[in-house]
Design a protein around this motif. Structure first.
Motif, mmCIF file in Angstrom:
data_model
loop_
_atom_site.group_PDB
_atom_site.id
_atom_site.type_symbol
_atom_site.label_atom_id
_atom_site.label_comp_id
_atom_site.label_asym_id
_atom_site.label_seq_id
_atom_site.Cartn_x
_atom_site.Cartn_y
_atom_site.Cartn_z
ATOM 1 N N PRO A 2 -5.423 1.230 -33.491
ATOM 2 C CA PRO A 2 -4.982 1.643 -32.154
ATOM 3 C C PRO A 2 -3.474 1.465 -31.997
ATOM 4 C CG PRO A 2 -5.935 -0.546 -32.062
ATOM 5 C CD PRO A 2 -6.151 -0.051 -33.474
ATOM 6 N N ASN A 3 -2.953 2.054 -30.946
ATOM 7 C CA ASN A 3 -1.516 1.972 -30.683
ATOM 8 C C ASN A 3 -1.304 1.756 -29.177
ATOM 9 O OD1 ASN A 3 1.252 2.166 -30.652
ATOM 10 N ND2 ASN A 3 1.358 4.153 -31.683
ATOM 11 N N PRO A 4 -1.559 0.528 -28.706
ATOM 12 C CA PRO A 4 -1.509 0.257 -27.263
ATOM 13 C C PRO A 4 -0.092 -0.005 -26.742
ATOM 14 C CG PRO A 4 -2.109 -1.732 -28.412
ATOM 15 C CD PRO A 4 -1.963 -0.662 -29.473
ATOM 16 N N HIS A 5 0.825 0.896 -27.061
ATOM 17 C CA HIS A 5 2.223 0.691 -26.662
ATOM 18 C C HIS A 5 2.362 0.733 -25.136
ATOM 19 C CE1 HIS A 5 2.789 4.916 -25.559
ATOM 20 N NE2 HIS A 5 2.173 5.248 -26.683
ATOM 21 N N LEU A 6 3.494 0.225 -24.679
ATOM 22 C CA LEU A 6 3.779 0.165 -23.244
ATOM 23 C C LEU A 6 4.906 1.119 -22.853
ATOM 24 C CD1 LEU A 6 3.654 -3.729 -22.748
ATOM 25 C CD2 LEU A 6 1.829 -2.070 -22.293
ATOM 26 N N ALA A 7 5.112 2.160 -23.665
ATOM 27 C CA ALA A 7 6.234 3.072 -23.423
ATOM 28 C C ALA A 7 6.163 3.731 -22.048
ATOM 29 C CB ALA A 7 6.286 4.137 -24.512
ATOM 30 N N PHE A 8 4.957 3.952 -21.541
ATOM 31 C CA PHE A 8 4.797 4.559 -20.219
ATOM 32 C C PHE A 8 4.455 3.523 -19.145
ATOM 33 C CE2 PHE A 8 3.727 8.488 -22.752
ATOM 34 C CZ PHE A 8 4.840 9.217 -22.341
ATOM 35 N N GLY A 9 4.669 2.249 -19.458
ATOM 36 C CA GLY A 9 4.336 1.203 -18.504
ATOM 37 C C GLY A 9 2.871 0.831 -18.589
ATOM 38 N N HIS A 10 2.400 0.186 -17.526
ATOM 39 C CA HIS A 10 1.017 -0.295 -17.506
ATOM 40 C C HIS A 10 0.645 -0.586 -16.056
ATOM 41 C CE1 HIS A 10 -2.613 -2.156 -19.109
ATOM 42 N NE2 HIS A 10 -2.404 -3.193 -18.322
ATOM 43 N N GLY A 11 -0.645 -0.471 -15.743
ATOM 44 C CA GLY A 11 -1.102 -0.802 -14.394
ATOM 45 C C GLY A 11 -0.829 0.311 -13.398
ATOM 46 N N ILE A 12 -0.592 -0.067 -12.139
ATOM 47 C CA ILE A 12 -0.477 0.925 -11.073
ATOM 48 C C ILE A 12 0.767 1.791 -11.213
ATOM 49 C CG2 ILE A 12 -1.781 -0.501 -9.453
ATOM 50 C CD1 ILE A 12 0.900 -1.133 -8.057
ATOM 51 N N HIS A 13 1.753 1.332 -11.988
ATOM 52 C CA HIS A 13 2.974 2.106 -12.169
ATOM 53 C C HIS A 13 2.989 2.854 -13.501
ATOM 54 C CE1 HIS A 13 5.413 1.081 -8.641
ATOM 55 N NE2 HIS A 13 4.804 -0.091 -8.683
ATOM 56 N N PHE A 14 1.826 2.999 -14.137
ATOM 57 C CA PHE A 14 1.780 3.789 -15.366
ATOM 58 C C PHE A 14 2.358 5.164 -15.071
ATOM 59 C CE2 PHE A 14 -0.233 6.735 -18.359
ATOM 60 C CZ PHE A 14 -0.002 6.091 -19.548
ATOM 61 N N CYS A 15 3.223 5.639 -15.958
ATOM 62 C CA CYS A 15 4.010 6.855 -15.714
ATOM 63 C C CYS A 15 3.139 8.041 -15.320
ATOM 64 C CB CYS A 15 4.827 7.200 -16.956
ATOM 65 S SG CYS A 15 5.789 8.703 -16.782
ATOM 66 N N LEU A 16 3.427 8.595 -14.148
ATOM 67 C CA LEU A 16 2.677 9.727 -13.630
ATOM 68 C C LEU A 16 2.855 10.965 -14.498
ATOM 69 C CD1 LEU A 16 0.895 10.389 -11.155
ATOM 70 C CD2 LEU A 16 2.971 11.166 -9.999
ATOM 71 N N GLY A 17 4.015 11.075 -15.141
ATOM 72 C CA GLY A 17 4.304 12.246 -15.955
ATOM 73 C C GLY A 17 3.999 12.071 -17.429
ATOM 74 N N PRO A 62 0.799 -1.236 0.000
ATOM 75 C CA PRO A 62 0.000 0.000 0.000
ATOM 76 C C PRO A 62 0.826 1.277 0.000
ATOM 77 C CG PRO A 62 0.163 -0.863 2.223
ATOM 78 C CD PRO A 62 0.880 -1.854 1.349
ATOM 79 N N LYS A 63 2.138 1.168 0.265
ATOM 80 C CA LYS A 63 2.957 2.378 0.337
ATOM 81 C C LYS A 63 2.966 3.106 -0.992
ATOM 82 C CE LYS A 63 5.647 4.994 2.855
ATOM 83 N NZ LYS A 63 5.148 5.673 4.068
ATOM 84 N N HIS A 64 2.984 2.358 -2.082
ATOM 85 C CA HIS A 64 2.970 2.978 -3.398
ATOM 86 C C HIS A 64 1.739 3.841 -3.574
ATOM 87 C CE1 HIS A 64 1.665 3.060 -7.645
ATOM 88 N NE2 HIS A 64 2.935 3.299 -7.878
ATOM 89 N N ARG A 65 0.582 3.311 -3.157
ATOM 90 C CA ARG A 65 -0.667 4.062 -3.304
ATOM 91 C C ARG A 65 -0.620 5.352 -2.507
ATOM 92 N NH1 ARG A 65 -4.664 5.026 -0.135
ATOM 93 N NH2 ARG A 65 -3.884 3.556 1.425
ATOM 94 N N GLN A 66 -0.112 5.286 -1.285
ATOM 95 C CA GLN A 66 -0.061 6.469 -0.423
ATOM 96 C C GLN A 66 0.801 7.574 -1.040
ATOM 97 O OE1 GLN A 66 1.552 4.472 3.019
ATOM 98 N NE2 GLN A 66 -0.443 4.339 4.027
ATOM 99 N N LEU A 67 1.979 7.198 -1.492
ATOM 100 C CA LEU A 67 2.890 8.204 -2.016
ATOM 101 C C LEU A 67 2.452 8.716 -3.386
ATOM 102 C CD1 LEU A 67 6.423 6.876 -0.981
ATOM 103 C CD2 LEU A 67 4.827 8.326 0.267
ATOM 104 N N ARG A 68 1.888 7.836 -4.193
ATOM 105 C CA ARG A 68 1.425 8.281 -5.515
ATOM 106 C C ARG A 68 0.277 9.274 -5.370
ATOM 107 N NH1 ARG A 68 1.923 6.085 -11.043
ATOM 108 N NH2 ARG A 68 0.235 6.967 -12.280
ATOM 109 N N MET A 69 -0.598 9.059 -4.396
ATOM 110 C CA MET A 69 -1.701 9.998 -4.163
ATOM 111 C C MET A 69 -1.164 11.389 -3.881
ATOM 112 S SD MET A 69 -4.466 7.840 -1.900
ATOM 113 C CE MET A 69 -5.246 9.370 -1.384
ATOM 114 N N LEU A 70 -0.076 11.452 -3.134
ATOM 115 C CA LEU A 70 0.497 12.744 -2.782
ATOM 116 C C LEU A 70 1.063 13.456 -4.003
ATOM 117 C CD1 LEU A 70 1.605 14.953 -0.934
ATOM 118 C CD2 LEU A 70 3.565 13.474 -0.471
ATOM 119 N N VAL A 71 1.942 12.799 -4.714
ATOM 120 C CA VAL A 71 2.619 13.471 -5.817
ATOM 121 C C VAL A 71 1.681 13.693 -7.000
ATOM 122 C CG1 VAL A 71 3.513 11.480 -7.086
ATOM 123 C CG2 VAL A 71 4.870 13.592 -6.955
ATOM 124 N N SER A 72 0.626 12.888 -7.102
ATOM 125 C CA SER A 72 -0.301 13.044 -8.228
ATOM 126 C C SER A 72 -1.013 14.386 -8.199
ATOM 127 C CB SER A 72 -1.337 11.906 -8.231
ATOM 128 O OG SER A 72 -2.159 11.973 -7.085
#
Length: 376
Positions: A312-327, A74-84
């Protein structure tokens, strides 16, 4: 594209093809690790954080280990909420006038010189200035930022460790200053905000700053420079973009797929599991080759063809899932504005063919050492 044929492939497309066909999940006995090459397997690894952990080390040995990039729930969720909060659509779109102004300022300087190195004169300073201003870093320190960023994604482990020690001292001093005198910047938000009733530790704050420096710089820098390389190499695409700038968003997605700025990421096996008929054991590392996934013919028709209309172009350049690039939205916005302005200001740009292209020394990132262009 002709630049793929200059010496060894800058992007190892033939190796990716061989591995997808012959050893899509390859075991490295020397390092007790795996390499994954197929799109569906890599997407599954990104999604399954129960079996594949982003936390590669048991403890945070260097600041970036404490960033959201290397944390699980859950630490990822907590910190991502902040920086998001600093990366909401409204905040990002609000940066458009600043990105536009910086782009024109850089072009003014290029005009005075009469030629440009796309990488060093434009693609590198633009995102560096933007992220430095978001963090609240003085303009005088930007060159040092670039050196740290290069060391973080380079191949020298000693330089990787040293730059993080230097950054720890630097950002600790900045954070202490913001505690005493807050400003309207991201570091001030990090030191004064609570997550689930707790303040961030110094290591977590530094980890955020280190991650944002790399994520806010390397991805966009290499996206813009790769885009100019691709457009210069494909006259038809270039002509269409010049005639219809509304095509830039889909063209940028194709650059992200074709020349994925992040070529490789890693995960650690958390629980014993099976993939591609192989048994993976806890503690083993899995390197996931995003660059290969984005050229997988099972997902992309004619994957080695650069097609700015791909959909479509479903590339994974920014990742996928909970770690999809925030930027991701910021990188796309910067690239869209920057490339349109380059096309407007330097309509006759062309690459200096006498300069041999060299890939930057990083297995994780795809970028070039330099990219000289004529502008008239």
């Amino acid at each position: 594209m002709e630049w793929l044929k200059e010496g060894n492939e800058l992007i190892p497309l033939s190796w990716f093809k061989d591995m997808r066909e012959q050893a899509p999940l390859s075991y490295d006995a020397e390092h007790n690790s795996w390499d994954a090459f197929r799109y569906e397997d890599i997407k599954a690894i990104f999604t399954n954080h129960e079996h594949f952990s982003s936390q590669l080390n048991d403890t945070a040995e260097v600041p970036i280990d404490a960033s959201i990039l290397f944390l699980d729930p859950p630490k990822h969720r907590q910190l991502r909420m902040l920086v998001s909060r600093a990366f909401t659509p409204q905040v990002i779109e609000g940066l458009a006038p600043k990105i536009t102004a910086i782009s024109h300022e850089l072009c003014d300087q290029i005009e005075q010189r009469g030629r440009m190195d796309v990488l060093h004169d434009f693609a590198s300073p633009l995102p560096m200035i933007v992220i430095a201003e978001m963090l609240g870093i003085p303009a005088s320190d930007r060159l040092q930022f670039r050196e740290w960023s290069n060391a973080l994604v380079g191949t020298s482990y000693d330089a990787f460790i040293q730059c993080q020690q230097e950054m720890s001292e630097y950002f600790t001093a900045i954070a202490n200053g913001r505690r005493a005198a807050p400003q309207q910047d991201l570091i001030s938000s990090l030191v004064h905000t609570h997550v689930d009733g707790e303040q961030l530790t110094d290591l977590e704050i530094i980890g955020f700053c280190v991650l944002l420096l790399v994520a806010g710089n390397e991805t966009t820098t290499n996206l813009i420079s790769s885009a100019m390389l691709c457009f210069d190499s494909e006259p038809s695409a270039r002509e269409q973009l010049a005639a219809d700038p509304s095509l830039f968003p889909t063209a940028i997605e194709e650059v992200l797929r074709y020349c994925s700025p992040v070529q490789k990421m890693s995960r650690r096996v958390k629980q014993a599991t099976e993939l591609c008929g192989q048994s993976l054991e806890p503690g083993q590392q899995v390197d996931i080759w995003i660059g290969s996934a984005n050229h997988d013919p099972a997902v992309f028709e004619s994957p080695n063809t650069f097609n700015i209309h791909r959909s479509p172009n479903p590339h994974l350049a920014f990742g996928h899932g909970i770690h999809f690039c925030l930027g991701a939205q910021l990188a796309r916005l910067e690239a869209r504005i920057a490339l349109r302005i380059l096309f407007e200001r330097f309509a006759n740009f062309r690459r200096d063919q006498s300069h041999m292209l060299e890939r930057a020394e990083s297995s994780m990132i795809f970028g070039l050492k330099s990219l000289p262009f004529f502008i008239a």
